[in-house]
Design an enzyme around this catalytic site. Structure first.
Site, PDB file in Angstrom:
ATOM      1  CB  THR A   1     -18.002 -20.931   6.159  1.00 22.95           C
ATOM      2  OG1 THR A   1     -17.316 -21.480   5.027  1.00 22.95           O
ATOM      3  CG2 THR A   1     -17.440 -21.557   7.424  1.00 22.95           C
TER       4      THR A   1
ATOM      5  N   GLY B   1     -14.095 -21.123   3.598  1.00 28.62           N
ATOM      6  CA  GLY B   1     -13.921 -21.696   4.937  1.00 28.62           C
ATOM      7  C   GLY B   1     -13.749 -20.616   5.987  1.00 28.62           C
TER       8      GLY B   1
ATOM      9  CG  ASP C   1     -21.337 -22.222  -4.782  1.00 29.89           C
ATOM     10  OD1 ASP C   1     -20.742 -21.482  -5.575  1.00 29.89           O
ATOM     11  OD2 ASP C   1     -21.051 -22.318  -3.568  1.00 29.89           O
ATOM     12  CG  HIS C   2     -17.537 -23.768  -6.176  1.00 38.34           C
ATOM     13  ND1 HIS C   2     -16.352 -23.314  -6.699  1.00 38.34           N
ATOM     14  CD2 HIS C   2     -17.867 -22.914  -5.177  1.00 38.34           C
ATOM     15  CE1 HIS C   2     -15.978 -22.225  -6.045  1.00 38.34           C
ATOM     16  NE2 HIS C   2     -16.877 -21.950  -5.129  1.00 38.34           N
TER      17      HIS C   2
ATOM     18  N   GLY D   1     -16.122 -16.867  -0.993  1.00 38.71           N
ATOM     19  CA  GLY D   1     -15.344 -16.949   0.247  1.00 38.71           C
ATOM     20  C   GLY D   1     -15.542 -15.727   1.130  1.00 38.71           C
TER      21      GLY D   1
HETATM   22 ZN   LIG Z   1     -16.955 -20.421  -3.861  1.00 33.30          ZN
END
Ligand SMILES: [Zn+2]
Length: 284
Positions: A232, A180, A82-83, A208
């Protein structure tokens, strides 16, 4: 079943109007929880780790955990980076055995994003590993990266050109979600998502998503999202389980006791999200 790639999973999701959940894991218990949830609902599932997670413990640790879990599972399991923050990290994940790779060049200029995304796609495709890229900026703070200021949303025409020039297999779009914990209810630009879907024919990815109402997520899936990322909320769920045990028995000293409680909370959370994205019963 051994680890599979996201290629067929996401194309099947796109064709049949559902999405596959992608869940960020931080330890062995979270890996076990995600796969147990998928097994129980006969769902394909994606696990993923960010750069800060693989800095905490090497890619190889997470790959090993995921591989064992996949080998023991009867449903398709993917291990995804991821990322991915650089070409080098993407290549390390590829060599480690990750079966899906994201390169996040969204903090670069448009041209530099194309350059690095294409480079990763060109390097991964001969080995059959699909690549996700991101265009536009998802808000909030993902990992060590900051979403930043300015018009952050994905432009549909740019997205169409980006996909053509990079050859990536899936695209993360910015339509108003943030990484977040949300301060208020997130407002998503759903029309923009539909516009992107009209001109981009590869699977689209929503980042997100922790804190986005389930009904909104379902609407996004209806409009073309095929992979939904949750990070998150899994951390919150795991910690909730651990804290409950610690609160009840402050003298507890066996990690197995409180980690098992964290694992149970994560499993419950993941099962609920699998129902939301609609991948239950879709394991092939
Ligand atoms: Zn992301």
């Amino acid at each position: 079943m051994s680890l599979v790639t996201t290629k067929e999973l996401l194309l099947d999701a796109q064709k049949n109007g559902y999405a596959v959940g992608a869940f960020n894991v931080e330890n062995m218990e979270m890996v076990q929880a995600v796969v147990a949830a998928a097994e129980e609902l006969n769902s394909p599932v994606i696990m993923q780790t960010t750069p800060s997670t693989v800095k905490y413990a090497d890619l190889a640790y997470f790959y090993a955990n995921a591989k064992v879990a996949a080998d023991m599972a009867s449903v398709p399991v993917v291990m995804h980076l991821d990322h991915g923050s650089s070409f080098e990290l993407a290549m390390r994940a590829y060599r480690t055995g990750y079966t899906s790779i994201m390169i996040d060049g969204s903090h670069e200029t448009y041209e530099d994003n194309i350059k690095v995304s294409k480079a990763v796609a060109d390097a991964c495709h001969p080995g059959g590993v699909p690549v996700e890229a991101e265009l536009g900026k998802v808000g909030g703070k993902e990992d060590d990266l900051d979403g930043g200021e300015g018009d952050p949303y994905t432009n549909p025409q740019e997205a169409a050109e980006f996909v053509k020039r990079t050859g990536v297999d899936s695209l993360a779009v910015a339509i108003g979600t943030a990484h977040g914990v949300y301060k208020g209810e997130p407002k998503l630009d759903l029309d923009r998502l539909s516009e992107i879907r009209k001109v981009v024919d590869i699977p689209l990815v929503l980042h997100g998503t922790s804190g986005v109402p389930d009904e909104t997520v379902k609407e996004c899936v209806k409009r073309g999202i095929c992979k939904v990322n949750y990070a998150t909320d899994l951390r919150i769920a795991f910690s909730k389980g651990v804290k409950a045990v610690m609160a009840e028995d402050p003298d507890v000293f066996d990690p197995k006791k409180y980690n098992a409680a964290g694992r149970e909370e994560v499993k419950k959370y993941v099962m609920q999200k699998i129902m939301v994205v609609g991948s239950n019963g879709k394991a092939k």
